[in-house]
Design an enzyme around this catalytic site. Structure first.
Site, mmCIF file in Angstrom:
data_model
loop_
_atom_site.group_PDB
_atom_site.id
_atom_site.type_symbol
_atom_site.label_atom_id
_atom_site.label_comp_id
_atom_site.label_asym_id
_atom_site.label_seq_id
_atom_site.Cartn_x
_atom_site.Cartn_y
_atom_site.Cartn_z
ATOM 1 N N GLU A 139 0.850 -1.188 0.000
ATOM 2 C CA GLU A 139 0.000 0.000 0.000
ATOM 3 C C GLU A 139 0.885 1.237 0.000
ATOM 4 O OE1 GLU A 139 -2.572 -0.215 3.463
ATOM 5 O OE2 GLU A 139 -2.571 -2.380 3.217
ATOM 6 N N LYS A 182 2.101 4.754 1.646
ATOM 7 C CA LYS A 182 2.164 5.300 2.999
ATOM 8 C C LYS A 182 1.766 6.765 2.917
ATOM 9 C CE LYS A 182 5.089 5.229 7.081
ATOM 10 N NZ LYS A 182 5.128 6.625 7.483
ATOM 11 N N ASP A 207 0.980 10.445 4.047
ATOM 12 C CA ASP A 207 1.665 11.277 5.022
ATOM 13 C C ASP A 207 0.700 12.303 5.610
ATOM 14 O OD1 ASP A 207 3.789 12.036 6.501
ATOM 15 O OD2 ASP A 207 4.757 13.215 4.929
ATOM 16 N N TYR A 209 -6.882 2.120 5.978
ATOM 17 C CA TYR A 209 -5.998 1.002 5.632
ATOM 18 C C TYR A 209 -5.953 -0.160 6.597
ATOM 19 C CZ TYR A 209 -3.071 3.977 8.568
ATOM 20 O OH TYR A 209 -2.602 4.768 9.568
ATOM 21 N N LYS A 246 10.768 3.619 2.779
ATOM 22 C CA LYS A 246 10.741 5.065 2.604
ATOM 23 C C LYS A 246 11.269 5.466 1.237
ATOM 24 C CE LYS A 246 9.102 6.447 6.560
ATOM 25 N NZ LYS A 246 9.509 7.391 7.543
ATOM 26 N N CYS A 290 33.869 18.416 29.193
ATOM 27 C CA CYS A 290 32.414 18.555 29.224
ATOM 28 C C CYS A 290 32.022 20.035 29.149
ATOM 29 C CB CYS A 290 31.859 17.933 30.503
ATOM 30 S SG CYS A 290 30.094 18.192 30.696
ATOM 31 N N CYS A 331 30.296 20.831 32.809
ATOM 32 C CA CYS A 331 30.984 20.782 34.107
ATOM 33 C C CYS A 331 32.499 20.766 33.955
ATOM 34 C CB CYS A 331 30.513 19.570 34.905
ATOM 35 S SG CYS A 331 31.130 18.010 34.240
ATOM 36 N N CYS A 389 30.748 12.185 29.583
ATOM 37 C CA CYS A 389 31.240 12.949 30.722
ATOM 38 C C CYS A 389 31.105 12.037 31.931
ATOM 39 C CB CYS A 389 30.403 14.213 30.921
ATOM 40 S SG CYS A 389 30.700 14.952 32.549
ATOM 41 N N CYS A 394 27.484 16.532 37.331
ATOM 42 C CA CYS A 394 27.260 17.228 36.065
ATOM 43 C C CYS A 394 25.759 17.521 35.931
ATOM 44 C CB CYS A 394 27.766 16.342 34.925
ATOM 45 S SG CYS A 394 27.613 17.083 33.298
#
Ligand code: AMP
Ligand code: ZN
Length: 666
Positions: free
Chosen positions: A110, A112, A114, A221, A308, A402, A405, A420, A426
């Site tokens: 089928e 798809k 959107d 569907y 897709k 990081c 921190c 980190c 943190c």
């Protein structure tokens, strides 16, 4: 003719014109004549309110205003779909499912669509309710709005089943979308960006009169229900069409993955001729019994796959790279882009995944990059346009400390991500862990949101999730955007979380790699946090589906003194850290050590109940027959190839009734 008869006649006539026009795309009456008849019906209905019908064609003009949509739990969960992008993906899928079911597999292909998914419930041929997908478990009741969509039948035709749900997609065809935008521009308003968002936004409009003005369509569907007398997906599409639903004609049966690909290739080109947006193809195992055998993963049916279409691409400039710290300390680099329009939305950011990705593509600030938007919300960077690279450009140096921190980052063997390690100090990690703890699938604390958590941490009121249970109303009221009432709700929500069952608490702790399913498995096996804490890595690995990575992570979590202290506090506050007596009820060890395969159709219990009974009695359900199978519970219509295999391996078949006796079900 009596008034009642006249009303009925007008309704039937208008309904039929509606159907011809909006479902079959055939005009059978002029707009003018249609309006005249509608007016006539409206007048009669006003004059004789005793003949009111919520599904009369007059109800389509809207009028109902909804301030807050009611939340409705879906009777059947609305799953998402797994995605595939290549022939190989599809072949892998076929290999996987062929291991799980017997016989030839046919595929229903089928398009798809959107748009926004919707679930419609019909009883005795009348539309009863329409619910949005929401999070898949529960959605919003948008019936008043859906009734205004002319291709949604309010009353069915033909030999429909007494009760069923039907799923579909609400779309806004390009043509109508364009007209809506022209009107907006004329009024000096911002045009809408894309049909999909406009369609889903329309469902949530408060005034159904406004929805009635939008040229939405509903494409169906999927049928859901019991005793529908249908054996294949393709048949269900044909039936639904006969009952008056708009089911696009593109659907086709394929006997092999090659035929599926022909369908994909055809529509990848011809989709541009369709009046509405599609973003791929959905391939479904056609036989419903095979579908049932395949079942679902935590997120999607095993019996369906989306393919897709290749996504749209654009190029734009990379302005900067920033780094985000997640709750596990994982660092994610984010590309900040010169805003650009892509597939109808403005893209400003894209994920860069990790250091390797940046290095592999040699992505540098100032580069012109190609951006693609697939199904995911955050677009991807595919590569760099080297011809446009500035002469003074320098390679990107990944951060070593990081950003939050300033602790030195680490990267473990075989890991793509930098971390980190400052687990307890943190800020985003501290906040992230508490946000995870309170989230819906975890402790689901009402009245407490992610931003409030950040506020509580930043104000120094809490340092970890166990501190939540010591918060007082007096501490909360003075905070920004808080008041007496909201503080009370928050405290109540926290208190109520003490009733959340152990398996969810275990998930809420936020142990790395312990997702919902693993938490359930561990809770079921060990029954209390204390036994989990005591379990060695070897011990953990012996639990079904627990691998070494998870086992080590669980152990590491409980080796930390800080974590043990927090868990102790949770225990003191009365959080559920063991399986409750109720949960233990009905649980036995009768099938301990048994690996059982379930096959065929059953009489006394459903297939899912049977699987649950096996697990509740300490057995393990397996989907394929092997030398490890203890026996097969065989219902009617067990597939011949399964039978052969069982015979070859000498695996015993047990009848349903016999099995149920074994576990004292009767
Ligand atoms: P995703 O949201 O990408 O996981 O895709 C799943 C969604 O695709 C479903 O929730 C449906 O709303 C939508 N969809 C569109 N067309 C179909 C179709 N023909 N069959 C099943 N799902 C579809
Ligand atoms: Zn840090």
């Amino acid at each position: 003719m009596s008034v009642e008869q006249k009303i009925k006649e007008l309704r039937d006539e208008l309904r039929e014109h509606n159907y011809k026009y909006y479902v079959l795309d055939e005009a059978t009456i002029s707009d003018y004549d249609f309006d005249l008849k509608l007016k006539e019906l409206q007048n009669l209905e006003t004059k004789y309110p005793e003949f009111f019908d919520a599904n009369s064609p007059t109800q389509r003009v809207g009028g109902e205003v909804t301030k807050n949509f009611e939340t409705i739990v879906h009777e059947h969960r609305m799953y998402s779909l797994d995605n595939s992008y290549s022939k190989e993906d599809l072949q892998d899928w076929e290999t996987r499912i062929k291991k799980l079911v017997d016989g030839e597999i046919q595929y229903a292909c089928e398009l798809k669509y959107d748009g926004a998914s919707i679930s419609l419930t019909y009883e005795h041929g009348n539309l009863i309710k329409a619910v949005t997908r929401g999070d898949g478990f529960q959605g919003d009741n948008v019936t008043a709005n859906i009734k205004t969509i002319k291709s949604v039948p309010l009353q069915l035709k033909g030999d429909f089943p007494p009760k069923f749900d039907i799923r579909g997609e609400i779309v806004l065809p390009f043509d109508g979308f364009k007209k809506m935008n022209e009107a907006r521009i004329e009024l000096g308003e911002e045009p809408y960006r894309n049909p999909r968002n406009t369609a889903s936004g329309s469902l949530k409009l408060q005034d159904s009169v406004e929805v009635a003005k939008r040229p939405l369509e509903c494409l169906l569907y999927n049928l859901k229900g019991t005793k529908l007398g249908i054996t294949t997906q393709f048949e269900s599409l044909e039936k639904a069409r006969k009952w008056g639903f708009k089911v696009p004609e593109a659907a086709k049966l394929a006997g092999s993955i090659d035929e599926v690909l022909e369908f994909v290739e055809y529509w990848d080109v011809h989709r541009h001729d369709l009046p509405y947006e599609t973003d791929g193809v959905v391939i479904k195992v056609n036989n419903l019994q095979q579908q049932e055998e395949l079942g679902y993963t935590a997120k999607a049916p095993r019996w369906a796959m989306a393919y897709k279409f290749k996504a749209e691409q654009v190029s734009t400039t990379l302005n900067s790279i920033t780094y985000q710290v997640g709750r596990t300390g994982a660092i994610t680099p984010v590309a900040n882009l010169e805003p650009v329009e892509l597939a109808g939305t403005i893209v400003k950011r894209a994920s860069l995944h990790n250091a390797d990705q940046i290095e592999k593509l040699d992505i540098r600030v100032g580069d012109v990059v190609y951006v693609e938007k697939g199904g995911e919300i955050i677009p991807k960077i595919l590569g760099v346009d080297l011809t446009k690279r500035p002469v003074d450009s320098k390679p990107t140096e990944y951060i070593a400390f990081c950003p939050e921190c300033h602790t030195e980052l680490i990267r473990e063997e075989g890991e793509a991500q930098h971390y980190c390690p400052n687990y307890n100090g943190c800020n985003p990690q501290i906040i992230g862990r508490i946000q995870h703890y309170i989230s819906r699938k975890a402790m689901d604390i009402d009245g407490l949101g992610g931003e409030t958590v950040a506020l509580l941490v930043n104000e120094g009121l809490i340092y970890n999730y166990s501190d939540l249970y010591e918060l007082s109303k007096e501490q909360i009221v003075p905070l920004e955007r808080m008041a007496e009432k909201s503080a009370e709700n928050l405290i109540n929500g926290i208190r109520e979380s003490k009733n959340i069952p152990f398996e969810r608490v275990l998930y809420a702790l936020g142990i790395r790699y312990v997702g919902e399913t693993v938490a359930k498995k561990l809770a079921k096996h060990y029954k209390s946090i204390d036994t989990i804490i005591k379990a060695s890595t070897e011990d953990l690995v012996n639990v079904d589906e627990i691998g070494i990575k998870i086992a080590e992570s669980v152990n590491a979590f409980f080796t930390s003194e800080a974590n043990n202290y927090i868990v102790d506090r949770l225990k003191q506050f009365g959080v559920q850290l063991e399986i409750s007596a109720e949960q233990l009820e009905g649980q036995t060890e009768l099938l301990k050590g048994d690996t059982i395969v379930v096959s065929g159709v059953f009489e006394y219990v459903s297939r899912n109940e049977l699987k649950k009974l096996i697990e509740d009695n300490g057995g393990k359900v397996s989907s394929s027959i092997s030398s490890k199978t203890s026996y097969i519970v065989a219902g009617a219509n067990m597939g011949p190839s399964k039978k052969d295999k069982a015979e070859k391996l000498g695996v015993l078949l047990i009848k349903e009734s016999e099995f149920l006796q074994k576990i004292n079900y009767f």
